[in-house]
Design a protein around this motif. Sequence first.
Motif, PDB file in Angstrom:
ATOM      1  N   THR A   1       0.855  -1.197   0.000  1.00 54.01           N
ATOM      2  CA  THR A   1       0.000   0.000   0.000  1.00 54.01           C
ATOM      3  C   THR A   1       0.885   1.239   0.000  1.00 54.01           C
ATOM      4  O   THR A   1       1.883   1.294   0.710  1.00 54.01           O
ATOM      5  N   TYR A   2       0.511   2.221  -0.791  1.00 61.18           N
ATOM      6  CA  TYR A   2       1.261   3.477  -0.835  1.00 61.18           C
ATOM      7  C   TYR A   2       0.506   4.510  -0.024  1.00 61.18           C
ATOM      8  O   TYR A   2      -0.692   4.685  -0.214  1.00 61.18           O
ATOM      9  N   THR A   3       1.223   5.164   0.862  1.00 62.63           N
ATOM     10  CA  THR A   3       0.559   6.186   1.674  1.00 62.63           C
ATOM     11  C   THR A   3       1.415   7.438   1.664  1.00 62.63           C
ATOM     12  O   THR A   3       2.628   7.377   1.514  1.00 62.63           O
TER      13      THR A   3
ATOM     14  N   SER B   1       2.580  10.431   3.972  1.00 60.74           N
ATOM     15  CA  SER B   1       2.565  10.765   5.403  1.00 60.74           C
ATOM     16  C   SER B   1       2.376  12.264   5.578  1.00 60.74           C
ATOM     17  O   SER B   1       2.722  13.058   4.706  1.00 60.74           O
ATOM     18  N   ASN B   2       1.827  12.608   6.694  1.00 64.14           N
ATOM     19  CA  ASN B   2       1.571  14.003   7.007  1.00 64.14           C
ATOM     20  C   ASN B   2       2.015  14.268   8.430  1.00 64.14           C
ATOM     21  O   ASN B   2       1.909  13.386   9.279  1.00 64.14           O
TER      22      ASN B   2
END
Length: 488
Positions: free
Chosen positions: A284-286, A288-289
Motif C-alpha cells: 500500500t502506498y501512503t 505521510s503528514n
Amino acid sequence: GLQGEVMHLLIPHSLTVAVRPHAVAAVLRNIAFTQERYDSFIELQEKLHQNVCRKRALVAIGTHDLDTISGVFTYTAKPPGDILFKPLNQTKEYTAIKLMSLYKSDSHLRHYLHIIEDKPVFPVIYDSNGIVLSMPPIINGDHSKITLNTKNVFIECTGTDLTKAKTVLDIIVTMFSEYCKEPFTVEEVEVVYPDGKTLIYPELAYRTETITADFINKAVGINESAESVAQMLTRMCLRSEVMGDHIQVEIPPTRSDVIHACDIMEDAAIAYGFNNIIHTTPHTYTVSNQLPLNKLTELLRHDLAASGFTEALTFALCSQEDIADKLGKNITDIEAVHIANPKTAEFQVARTTLLPGLLKTVGANKKMPLPLKLFEISDVVLKDESKDVGARNNRRLCAIFYNKTPGFEVIHGLLDRIMQLLEVKPGQGEGYRIQSASDATYFPGRCAEIFVRDKSIGRLGVLHPDVISRFEITMPCSALDIDIEHFL
C-alpha cells in the motif's frame, strides 16, 4: 534427567511469608570444577542476580558444598539479633545486626541491604546441625562455601516471586549439569510447605505451543513450507514437528524468554537469517503528514524565536511544591498526576503548567545578561476521567520576560504577535480579548485572562513577588501561559 536416590528436604517455615515466602532447591552430583568453570559459575549467578532476579529483590541464589552440610534444610525467619554465623570471606562470627552495619560500606553488598533491613525478621537457611547456609538475599555462610574441590553442589533460590525462582533454578541446573560425572543429570529436592503440601524441584517443565507456518511467513516476510519452518525452529533448540496444518513447538526449560508466539517467530527469523530476507516495497502506498498539533508547534517555535525569545526544554516531572505552594496554590485543588514511587523529591508529579520549569531555568541562569526572554511549547499532563488512562496531555505555550522592570508590555506584545500569526483579530465574538482576573500566582490587579472566541485559553500578567522569591530569583517577571490546542 532427574535422579532420585537420596531425597533432600527443604522445609520453609510459615515465618518466612512476611519476608521472602518462596524457596526452591536442587542438587548437582559429582561435578568437576576447573578454575574457568568455577569463575563462570559465580559469574552466571551474578548475571542472574542483576537481571532476572532484579538486583536480588525478586530472587536470591545460594550455592553450597553439599558435603560440608547435612540433611534436612530449614528455611525460616528470625529477628536479626538471633542470627549468628560466619559470613563468606570473613574471619569471625557476626550477628545479622552487626553484618548490616559492616556491609554498609561494602561497595558490592550495600546495594542489597535495603531489601530486608527494615523488616522485623530476616530470612535464614539452616541445615540439620544448625549451621547457617545463607542469609538471603545478602550473603552465604563461610562454612558451606564452594571451592575448586567441591564435588556436590546444593543450590537454593529464595524469593518473592515463585515463577522467577523456578526459572533461575532451571537455568543454573541446565547450564551446569553438563559438568556432572553423568552429564545432564540433576538430583531433586523435596520442598515441604507449612501446610503439609509437598513439591519437588527442579521442575524443568517443558511446554508446547502451536503455531502455523502462515503466521511465521507473514510476520517475517518469507515463504517457507511448514516442514522448513519446523526444521529452522529445531535448529534454534525449539524442537518442532508438523501436525497437519499446524506446527507443534516444544519449549524447553532453558528458554524462559519464550513467552508468546512472537518469540518463536523471532527465532524462526534468526534461523532464516535477517540478511536473507528479501527487501520488498510495501503493497500500500501512503502519503505521510505531520501531526497537525506538532506542525502548529513547530511554526510557533520558529516565530517565537524570531521575536527574540529563547526556547527552553524543561523536565515533564517536578515536585509538588513547584506546581502548588511555590505558585501560591494548594496541591489538593490541582488535578495533578502523582508518581507512586518517586526516586527523588524533584520528580513527584507530572507538571500541570510550564511556568515552574521556566522560572527554575531563570534561577539557574542568574549570571546571564538581562533581560531574559524564555519560552517553551510542550505538553502538560492533566487528570481526565473520560480518558481510558485517566489522564490526558495538553499542549501549552508559556513565555516569560525577566528584567529590572516587569515588562508587562513585552509579554502583551508577544500575545498580540502570536494572535497575528494565528490570524485571530482583536475584539469580541470571533476575535481575542483580555479581561482582568485574580490569580494567586500573579500580582493583584496585574493579571488578565485571555479569551478567544469567548473561550478562556490562559492568562498573562506580572508574577507575584512571593512567587518570584520562592523560586530564588530577585527581579520582577511577567509571564504568558496559554493552551494552543484551541487553534487547531
